[in-house]
Design an enzyme around this catalytic site. Structure first.
Site, PDB file in Angstrom:
ATOM      1  N   GLU A 117       5.355  12.302 -40.563  1.00 10.99           N
ATOM      2  CA  GLU A 117       6.377  12.131 -39.439  1.00 10.99           C
ATOM      3  C   GLU A 117       6.709  13.448 -38.623  1.00 10.99           C
ATOM      4  O   GLU A 117       7.425  14.110 -38.748  1.00 10.99           O
ATOM      5  CB  GLU A 117       7.753  11.559 -40.335  1.00 10.99           C
ATOM      6  CG  GLU A 117       7.439  10.261 -40.769  1.00 10.99           C
ATOM      7  CD  GLU A 117       7.264   9.017 -39.917  1.00 10.99           C
ATOM      8  OE1 GLU A 117       7.470   9.296 -38.528  1.00 10.99           O
ATOM      9  OE2 GLU A 117       7.233   8.076 -40.342  1.00 10.99           O
TER      10      GLU A 117
ATOM     11  N   ASN B  87      17.118  18.223 -39.406  1.00 12.70           N
ATOM     12  CA  ASN B  87      17.779  17.367 -38.610  1.00 12.70           C
ATOM     13  C   ASN B  87      18.729  16.370 -39.287  1.00 12.70           C
ATOM     14  O   ASN B  87      19.632  15.953 -38.972  1.00 12.70           O
ATOM     15  CB  ASN B  87      17.315  17.183 -37.344  1.00 12.70           C
ATOM     16  CG  ASN B  87      16.160  15.949 -37.783  1.00 12.70           C
ATOM     17  OD1 ASN B  87      15.393  16.179 -39.046  1.00 12.70           O
ATOM     18  ND2 ASN B  87      15.649  15.382 -36.601  1.00 12.70           N
TER      19      ASN B  87
ATOM     20  N   CYS C 266      13.715  13.681 -33.493  1.00  7.06           N
ATOM     21  CA  CYS C 266      12.215  13.777 -33.328  1.00  7.06           C
ATOM     22  C   CYS C 266      11.794  12.866 -32.305  1.00  7.06           C
ATOM     23  O   CYS C 266      11.172  12.725 -31.385  1.00  7.06           O
ATOM     24  CB  CYS C 266      11.339  13.473 -34.500  1.00  7.06           C
ATOM     25  SG  CYS C 266      12.170  12.144 -35.327  1.00  7.06           S
TER      26      CYS C 266
ATOM     27  N   GLU D 238       7.562   4.738 -42.112  1.00  9.41           N
ATOM     28  CA  GLU D 238       8.539   4.925 -43.038  1.00  9.41           C
ATOM     29  C   GLU D 238       9.245   3.841 -42.729  1.00  9.41           C
ATOM     30  O   GLU D 238       8.867   3.021 -41.860  1.00  9.41           O
ATOM     31  CB  GLU D 238       9.417   6.110 -42.905  1.00  9.41           C
ATOM     32  CG  GLU D 238       8.635   7.428 -43.391  1.00  9.41           C
ATOM     33  CD  GLU D 238       9.640   8.673 -43.637  1.00  9.41           C
ATOM     34  OE1 GLU D 238      10.085   9.172 -42.700  1.00  9.41           O
ATOM     35  OE2 GLU D 238       9.422   9.170 -44.570  1.00  9.41           O
TER      36      GLU D 238
END
Ligand code: NDP
Length: 481
Positions: A250, A153, A284, A455
Site C-alpha cells: 500500500e 499517518n 496516501c 486491503e
C-alpha cells in the site's frame, strides 16, 4: 520530565510486553516536540524471537474453528469501542492529528476492520469443482507468519487493517509500526490478548527501517504487508522476492480529483478540502491534483479560498482544532521545499504558504502546469494543486499521465459521465461525487507504482491465504503404460 504516554515496555512478544534491546527510540508529541515515551528498538535477535514464537503458535490458532477466531476479533473491537476516548487521545499524542479526527477516523476504522473480518470468519470456505465423477475441492489455507509494516499517518488503523484479515484466516503476525508512531500497535496487541488471542499470534517489534528489513528477510516470514512510500515499497518488494514471499504493498500516490462544470460547487469544494487537508494532508490517497473545468474554476477557487481561510489550526487536543502539526520537522521541511518549488516554478499561491514551526497551513496553488514538481511528486502534506482543463478526454489523459495509481475522484451531476470517467481513470480506488471514504466493506489499494494487493473487504482474505487443490479420483487409474 513526565513521559505521559509511556507503555509498559517497547515490544510485545508472546503475549507480553518486553523491553527492546536495541537503540533508544524517543517518541515525540508533534505539537510540542516534547518526548512523551522512551522506547527501545528490537534487536535482531528479538525480531527472530518474535517470528519464532509466531511460527510456533500459529498451527494451533489455525486449527480453531474460524468462528472461534472471529469471536476474538469481535471482542477486541468491543474493547476498542469501550476505550474510544482514551485511545483517541493516545493517537493524537502519537501522531499530532486533531482529536476531532482521531475520535472518528483512526481506532473506529480499526474496530470496523476487526468487526468485519470477525464476522466474515464463518464464511471462509473452499470450492467444490465437479469433474463428472472425479472432483476437486479447494482448501483456503493460511500462509503462516505474516509481517506487517506500517506508516505513521494512521498507525493504529493500519495495524488493525493488516491484523484483522491475517488473524481471522489463521495466520500469526509480527507487526513493526513506523518509528515515528510506535504506540498504537502496542495497545492493539494488549487488547487482542485481553480479547482472548493466544500468546504469540500478534507480536509487535519496534525500530527503524533496519528492523523492518530484518523482519522482511526472516526465513519464517511467508508474507509481507507494507504501508509506506513507493521507494520503501520497491526495496521491501525486492527483499521479499528473494524468498518468494507474498506481498501487499500500500504505497503513495499523486491522485487526481476531476471536477466538471456541472458539479455541485459546494460539494466539490468540500471534497477537495477533504482530499487535501484531512490529517494535515498526510494521506496516501489524497487527491492532490485537482483538475477543475474552465467554466467553474474561478468560482471554485474563490469559494475554496474563503473556506480554507476559516480552517482552525492549532492545539490538536482542542476539540475545535481542524488542522494540526506536521509529524516531525524533517517532514515539515520537505513540505516547505515543495511549496518553495511551486512558487519558483511560477504557480499562483491562492492561500496558505510555508507556515512556521510544526505548522504548515492548508495551501492551495492555482495556474499550475502538469510538469511542475508540485503536480508530479507526492508531497504528503497540506498542499493542493489546482489545474485547469477543457474537455473530458483531456482530463482523463492528463489525470492518467502519472506513474502512480492509488486513487481518483470525479465530480459531476451527469452520472453517465461519472461512471465513464471512473472507469477510465487508472486507479485502484475511485470515487464519484465523494472522496477519501474508505469503508472496510470496499477493497482498497493501488495500481501502477502505488502498489499491489488489496486491503479491506473479502478481497483482503485472498492476500492472507493460499489455495490448495485436492483432486479426488473416484474410479481406477487410467495409465498408458
Ligand atoms: P516509509 O516508506 O518511510 O516507511 C514505511 C514503513 O517502512 C516504516 O515503518 C519504515 O520504518 C519501514 N521501512 C523503511 N525502510 C524499510 C526497509 N528497508 N525494510 C522494511 N521496512 C522499512 O513511509 P512513511 O512512514 O514516511 O509514510 C508515508 C508514505 O506512506 C507515503 O508515501 C504515503 O503515501 C504512504 N502511505 C500509503 C498508504 C496506503 O495505504 N497506500 C497509507 C498511508 C501512507 P521507519 O519509519 O521506522 O523508518
Amino acid at each position: 520530565m513526565t513521559l505521559i504516554a509511556q507503555p509498559a515496555a517497547s515490544l510485545y512478544i508472546n503475549g507480553a510486553f518486553v523491553e527492546g534491546q536495541g537503540d533508544a527510540l524517543p517518541v515525540r508529541y508533534p505539537f510540542t516536540g516534547e518526548v512523551i515515551a522512551e522506547l527501545h528498538e528490537a534487536s535482531v535477535a528479538q525480531v527472530a524471537e518474535a517470528t519464532a514464537v509466531a511460527e510456533a503458535a500459529q498451527p494451533a490458532w489455525a486449527a480453531l474453528r474460524p468462528v472461534e477466531r472471529g469471536r476474538v476479533l469481535l471482542r477486541a473491537a468491543q474493547i476498542i469501542r469501550e476505550r474510544a476516548e482514551e485511545l483517541a487521545r493516545l493517537e493524537t499524542l502519537d501522531t499530532g492529528k486533531p482529536l476531532q479526527e482521531t475520535r472518528v477516523a483512526d481506532w473506529p476504522s480499526g474496530a470496523d476492520a476487526l468487526e468485519y473480518f470477525g464476522g466474515l470468519a464463518a464464511t471462509l470456505t473452499g470450492q467444490a469443482i465437479p469433474l463428472g465423477g472425479d472432483f476437486v475441492y479447494t482448501i483456503r489455507e493460511p500462509l503462516g507468519v505474516c509481517a506487517g509494516i506500517g506508516a505513521w499517518n494512521y498507525p493504529s488503523q493500519i495495524a488493525c487493517w493488516k491484523a484483522a484479515p491475517a488473524l481471522v484466516m489463521g495466520n500469526a503476525m509480527v507487526f513493526k509500526p513506523s518509528e515515528e508512531t510506535p504506540l498504537g500497535a502496542l495497545q492493539l496487541a494488549a487488547i487482542l490478548t485481553e480479547a482472548g488471542l493466544p500468546a504469540g499470534i500478534f507480536n509487535v517489534v519496534q525500530g527503524r527501517g533496519a528492523v523492518g528489513a530484518a523482519l522482511v528477510t526472516d526465513p519464517r516470514v511467508a508474507k509481507v504487508s507494507l504501508t509506506g512510500s513507493v521507494a520503501t515499497g520497491q526495496r521491501v518488494y525486492a527483499a521479499a522476492a528473494e524468498g518468494m514471499r507474498h506481498v501487499t504493498m500500500e504505497l503513495g500516490g499523486k491522485s487526481p480529483l476531476v471536477i466538471f462544470d456541472d458539479a455541485d460547487l459546494e460539494d466539490a469544494v468540500s471534497a477537495a478540502m477533504l482530499a487535501n487537508f484531512y490529517s494535515t494532508g498526510q494521506i496516501c490517497s489524497n487527491g492532490t491534483r485537482v483538475f477543475v473545468q474552465d467554466g467553474i474554476r474561478e468560482a471554485f477557487l474563490a469559494r475554496l479560498a474563503e473556506r480554507v481561510g476559516r480552517v482552525r489550526m492549532g492545539d490538536p487536543m482542542d476539540e475545535e482544532t481542524q488542522h494540526g502539526p506536521i509529524i516531525n520537522p524533517v517532514q515539515a521541511g520537505k513540505i516547505r521545499a515543495a511549496i518553495a518549488s511551486g512558487l519558483a516554478e511560477g504557480a499562483r499561491l491562492v492561500c496558505g504558504g510555508p507556515g512556521e514551526g510544526a505548522f504548515v497551513p492548508p495551501t492551495v496553488f492555482a495556474d499550475a502546469e502538469d510538469g511542475m514538481q508540485i503536480a508530479r511528486e507526492e508531497i504528503f502534506g497540506p498542499v493542493m494543486t489546482v489545474l485547469g482543463f477543457a474537455s473530458e478526454d483531456e482530463a482523463i489523459r492528463r489525470a492518467n499521465a502519472t506513474p502512480y495509481g492509488l486513487a481518483a475522484g470525479v465530480f459531476t451531476r451527469d452520472l453517465a459521465r461519472g461512471h465513464r470517467v471512473a472507469a477510465a481513470l487508472q486507479a485502484g480506488t475511485t470515487w464519484i461525487n465523494a472522496y477519501n471514504l474508505t469503508p472496510v466493506e470496499a477493497p482498497f489499494g493501488g495500481v501502477k507504482l502505488s502498489g499491489v494487493g488489496r486491503e479491506n473487504s473479502a478481497a483482503a482474505i485472498e492476500h492472507y491465504s493460499q489455495v490448495k487443490s485436492v483432486y479426488v479420483g473416484m474410479g481406477g487409474v487410467d495409465a498408458p503404460y
